[in-house]
Design an enzyme around this catalytic site. Structure first.
Site, PDB file in Angstrom:
ATOM      1  N   HIS A  17       0.836  -1.211   0.000  1.00 58.93           N
ATOM      2  CA  HIS A  17       0.000   0.000   0.000  1.00 58.93           C
ATOM      3  C   HIS A  17       0.866   1.255   0.000  1.00 58.93           C
ATOM      4  O   HIS A  17       0.426   2.323  -0.397  1.00 58.93           O
ATOM      5  CB  HIS A  17      -0.930   0.022   1.214  1.00 58.93           C
ATOM      6  CG  HIS A  17      -2.095  -0.901   1.062  1.00 58.93           C
ATOM      7  ND1 HIS A  17      -3.326  -0.489   0.639  1.00 58.93           N
ATOM      8  CD2 HIS A  17      -2.194  -2.227   1.225  1.00 58.93           C
ATOM      9  CE1 HIS A  17      -4.136  -1.513   0.558  1.00 58.93           C
ATOM     10  NE2 HIS A  17      -3.471  -2.591   0.917  1.00 58.93           N
ATOM     11  N   ASP A 115      -4.793   7.157   1.358  1.00 55.95           N
ATOM     12  CA  ASP A 115      -5.158   5.847   0.827  1.00 55.95           C
ATOM     13  C   ASP A 115      -6.579   5.535   1.299  1.00 55.95           C
ATOM     14  O   ASP A 115      -6.994   5.944   2.385  1.00 55.95           O
ATOM     15  CB  ASP A 115      -4.178   4.816   1.390  1.00 55.95           C
ATOM     16  CG  ASP A 115      -4.467   3.415   0.903  1.00 55.95           C
ATOM     17  OD1 ASP A 115      -3.954   3.053  -0.159  1.00 55.95           O
ATOM     18  OD2 ASP A 115      -5.229   2.677   1.577  1.00 55.95           O
TER      19      ASP A 115
END
Ligand code: UDP
Length: 468
Positions: A17, A115
């Site tokens: 990520h 994110d």
């Protein structure tokens, strides 16, 4: 001298990520050098060596601030990575806020990009007079599911997995409820509630940057851009992938040297991402299937586990090779190579001996394969991977999907069949051609095509917001 625009970004925990959102930042400053990015990194336990090594390589106009790691003992014993990620972000919110306060005391912030798993942090954008953006590290089809999740929740009764008809999201290939992402599979659970909360938050941002590209998902992207008269400002800026990393230099060399000795387009690369695991039973069937197929293979093997995402946030310590069926390595030594836990995937996929990829369909693996024009065998394990598999097989027709038996196992005969079909068959040839076309489109999108244009639009918008 041109004034600098300051951006702050928050990835969610985990190497896979962290990398794409930073690679996005690198692209931003390469094309628009008047931007400065501060990456605020939350982590569960100390950040892994791979993340620390990667962060050391960043250019000077990307700063990183490592937040105090969340102590694993503070969290309940949950094996689901989504739950651990969610809790890590929740507990990191006060330190994210502190960092933003300190940054803004030095220079105004133009945009705050988080994110999608760090969605709770986005509310700070208003307080610090910054524009708010999500970085969506997955496909437009998954984003479409999130955007339509509340409506589906109202209209569909019972469990999605029990639906007998597929669901058609606007501009997307139809998908059965059983292939929906894991968090939607139990509608009475806490994880589903988190999913709905995240879904609702998506429309509250000033925009969404998404790691896909127009030519790969034209229908889904156009439909999202038209959703409620342009309510969502969508910027497809992908494919954004890592340029290649290796945790174990020796093993990396070994893989590449072995590939050098194989004929062009002859090897199936087998890997389940940074943390996917198989049961012992499934490892045996996969080994026998690889052997039965007679095809060449490079298999990244992890120790078995009955939880498919066991190694996602924590690697196993045992030597995985001891879990192979007896005599397997000896019998297949002319055809295959098994490497423990990690291979230099980007270099492997770009090697001309590799002709196929058996993948768990993580989005990074998917995009890396697209960028190298390598067709796929889909073997989804967790998270949103089944929906990615549907898009790749039914939508783009660049992949084959083996069947699982009623015990959730892919049997050796099935494995051998799909391998032969992909590597040797006519169907495989068509898939390779379509993948090569996608590879060209991806390169164009990143050159001066759709994704570069989306990035420029975004940068201009940010510049006009800060009056520069
Ligand atoms: N990766 C790698 N070597 C491996 C396994 C994974 O370099 O042996 C990299 C891969 O190139 C990709 C990432 O790890 O960039 C995996 O991301 P993906 O989204 O496919 O799956 P996840 O790990 O998030 O399940």
């Amino acid at each position: 001298m041109a004034k600098t625009n300051h951006i702050a970004i928050v990835p969610s925990p985990g190497y896979t990520h962290l990398v794409p959102i930073i690679e996005f930042s690198k692209r931003l400053i390469k094309h628009h050098p008047n931007f400065h990015v501060t990456c605020i990194v939350p982590s569960l336990g100390p950040p892994p060596e791979s993340s620390k090594a990667y962060l050391k390589t960043l250019p000077s106009n990307i700063d990183t601030i490592l937040l105090p790691p969340i102590n694993k003992e503070q969290l309940p014993q949950a094996v689901n990575p989504a739950v651990l990620i969610h809790l890590t972000i929740t507990l990191s919110l006060p330190s994210i806020h502190e960092v933003l306060k300190s940054l803004c005391s030095k220079a105004p912030l133009t945009a705050f990009v988080v994110d999608v798993f760090a969605f709770q942090a986005l509310e700070y954008a208003k307080e610090f007079n910054a524009l708010s953006y999500f970085y969506f590290p997955s496909s437009a089809m998954i984003l479409s599911l999130l955007i339509h999740a509340s409506k589906l929740d109202e209209e569909v009764s019972g469990e999605y997995k029990d639906l007998t008809e597929p669901i058609k999201l606007p501009g997307c290939v139809p998908v059965m409820g059983v292939d929906f992402p894991d968090p939607t599979q139990d509608r009475s659970g806490e994880i589903y509630k988190d999913f709905l909360e995240r879904a609702k938050a998506m429309v509250t941002a000033d925009g969404i940057l998404i790691n896909t590209f127009l030519e790969m998902e034209p229908g889904a992207i156009r439909a999202l851009q038209e959703f409620e008269n342009g309510k969502i400002r969508l910027y497809p800026v992908g494919p954004i992938t890592q340029k290649g990393s290796s945790n174990e230099a020796d093993e990396s060399d070994k893989c590449l040297r072995w590939l050098d000795k194989q004929p062009p387009c002859s090897v199936l690369y087998v890997s389940f991402g940074s943390g996917g695991t198989l049961s012992q039973h499934q490892i045996n069937e996969l080994a026998w299937g690889l052997e039965l197929s007679g095809q060449r293979f490079l298999w990244v093997l992890r120790a078995p586990s009955n939880s498919v995402s066991a190694a996602y946030l924590e690697a196993a310590k045992e030597d995985p090779l001891q879990f192979l069926p007896s005599g397997f390595l000896e019998r297949t030594k002319e055809k295959g190579l098994v490497v423990p836990s990690w291979a230099p995937q980007v270099q492997v996929l770009s090697h001309n001996s590799v002709g196929g990829f058996l993948t768990h369909c993580g989005w990074n693996s998917t995009l890396e394969s697209v960028q190298e024009g390598v067709p796929l065998i889909t073997w989804p394990l967790f998270a949103e991977q089944k929906m990615n598999a549907v898009m790749l097989t039914d939508g783009l027709k660049v992949a084959l999907r083996p069947k699982f038996n009623k015990y959730g196992i892919v049997e050796k005969e099935e494995i051998a069949k799909v391998m032969k079909c992909l590597m040797d068959g006519e169907e495989g040839k068509g898939m390779r051609e379509r993948m090569m076309n996608l590879k060209d489109s991806a390169a164009n999108a990143l050159n001066d095509g759709s994704s570069t244009q989306a990035l420029s639009q975004l940068a201009s918008h940010w510049e006009s917001f800060s009056g520069i």
